[in-house]
Design a protein around this motif. Structure first.
Motif, short mmCIF file in Angstrom:
data_model
loop_
_atom_site.label_atom_id
_atom_site.label_comp_id
_atom_site.label_asym_id
_atom_site.label_seq_id
_atom_site.Cartn_x
_atom_site.Cartn_y
_atom_site.Cartn_z
N UNK A 99 2.39 8.81 -30.84
CA UNK A 99 1.90 10.18 -30.83
C UNK A 99 3.02 11.20 -30.70
N UNK A 100 4.18 10.77 -30.25
CA UNK A 100 5.35 11.66 -30.20
C UNK A 100 5.91 11.91 -31.60
N UNK A 101 5.53 11.06 -32.56
CA UNK A 101 6.07 11.14 -33.91
C UNK A 101 5.01 11.41 -34.98
N UNK A 102 3.76 11.05 -34.69
CA UNK A 102 2.66 11.23 -35.63
C UNK A 102 1.63 12.19 -35.04
N UNK A 103 1.04 13.04 -35.91
CA UNK A 103 -0.05 13.92 -35.50
C UNK A 103 -1.30 13.09 -35.22
N UNK A 104 -2.20 13.63 -34.44
CA UNK A 104 -3.45 12.93 -34.11
C UNK A 104 -4.25 12.56 -35.35
N UNK A 105 -4.24 13.42 -36.37
CA UNK A 105 -5.02 13.17 -37.58
C UNK A 105 -4.14 12.72 -38.75
N UNK A 106 -3.02 12.09 -38.46
CA UNK A 106 -2.07 11.68 -39.50
C UNK A 106 -2.72 10.75 -40.51
N UNK A 107 -2.30 10.90 -41.76
CA UNK A 107 -2.71 10.03 -42.86
C UNK A 107 -1.59 9.01 -43.08
N UNK A 108 -1.96 7.74 -43.34
CA UNK A 108 -0.98 6.67 -43.60
C UNK A 108 -1.51 5.81 -44.74
N UNK A 109 -0.63 5.53 -45.71
CA UNK A 109 -1.00 4.64 -46.81
C UNK A 109 0.19 3.78 -47.19
N UNK A 120 9.86 14.84 -46.78
CA UNK A 120 11.02 13.98 -46.53
C UNK A 120 10.83 12.67 -47.28
N UNK A 121 11.94 12.10 -47.74
CA UNK A 121 11.93 10.80 -48.39
C UNK A 121 12.93 9.89 -47.68
N UNK A 122 12.51 8.67 -47.45
CA UNK A 122 13.38 7.66 -46.86
C UNK A 122 13.41 6.45 -47.79
N UNK A 123 14.59 5.92 -48.06
CA UNK A 123 14.72 4.61 -48.69
C UNK A 123 15.05 3.65 -47.56
N UNK A 124 14.48 2.45 -47.59
CA UNK A 124 14.65 1.54 -46.46
C UNK A 124 14.62 0.09 -46.88
N UNK A 125 15.08 -0.73 -45.96
CA UNK A 125 14.91 -2.18 -46.02
C UNK A 125 14.12 -2.57 -44.79
N UNK A 143 4.39 21.54 -38.61
CA UNK A 143 5.36 22.52 -38.11
C UNK A 143 6.11 22.08 -36.84
N UNK A 144 5.50 21.20 -36.03
CA UNK A 144 6.17 20.73 -34.82
C UNK A 144 7.12 19.55 -35.08
N UNK A 145 7.27 19.14 -36.35
CA UNK A 145 8.21 18.07 -36.70
C UNK A 145 7.61 16.67 -36.67
N UNK A 146 6.33 16.56 -36.30
CA UNK A 146 5.69 15.25 -36.31
C UNK A 146 5.17 14.94 -37.71
N UNK A 147 4.93 13.67 -37.97
CA UNK A 147 4.46 13.21 -39.28
C UNK A 147 2.96 13.49 -39.40
#
Length: 146
Positions: free
Chosen positions: A28-38, A78-83, A108-112
């Motif tokens: 929750x420090x990094x994601x909003x309460x209603x965050x979307x993830x796919x 933002x875009x991240x490339x990762x392994x 706006x608060x910097x969370x995802x």
């Protein structure tokens, strides 16, 4: 990239690269309460669902961790490339690496607020499973242009 976005992205990259099972409760420090993830296997909304996905990752894999190889941002995107490095729980002596990218939209608060992962499940995962891998490689050869 604004200083605020740059700082938020640096914080998010550090979180992904050091994520441990105990950190799932703090997402929750990094994601909003209603965050979307796919990603190729999940499509969810809400922090508890995002936490379940990361919790499941730690329950089913040995030593899962991300290495961010590139990053860029513009505005709130933002875009991240990762392994993604891990071992399957049963008899995976060599370990696995899945390469992919993540598109994030920040609040706006910097969370995802929006997280979309892009990676090829067939090439990066299915082809590494013994019987299924043989079938996937055969299909790939049949479909490929000469």
């Amino acid at each position: 990239m604004s200083e605020g976005t740059q700082a938020a992205l640096a914080r998010i990259v550090a979180m992904f690269e050091t994520l441990a099972p105990a950190d799932v409760a703090r997402l929750g420090e990094y994601y909003c309460e209603d965050a979307f993830f796919k990603d190729p296997f999940n499509e969810v909304r809400g922090l508890p669902a995002v936490q379940r996905i990361f919790g499941h990752m730690f329950e089913t894999l040995d030593g899962p961790h991300f290495v961010v190889t590139e990053r860029m941002a513009e505005g709130d995107a933002c875009w991240l490339a990762w392994e993604f490095r891990f071992r399957f729980r049963k008899g995976d002596a060599q370990g696995q690496v899945v390469r992919g990218a993540t598109h994030l939209r920040l609040a706006p608060d910097g969370r995802i607020r929006w997280h979309r992962d892009y990676w090829d499940a067939a090439e990066e995962l299915y082809e590494k499973i013994p019987l299924l891998g043989a079938l996937m490689r055969w299909l790939k050869r049949r479909i490929a242009a000469a």
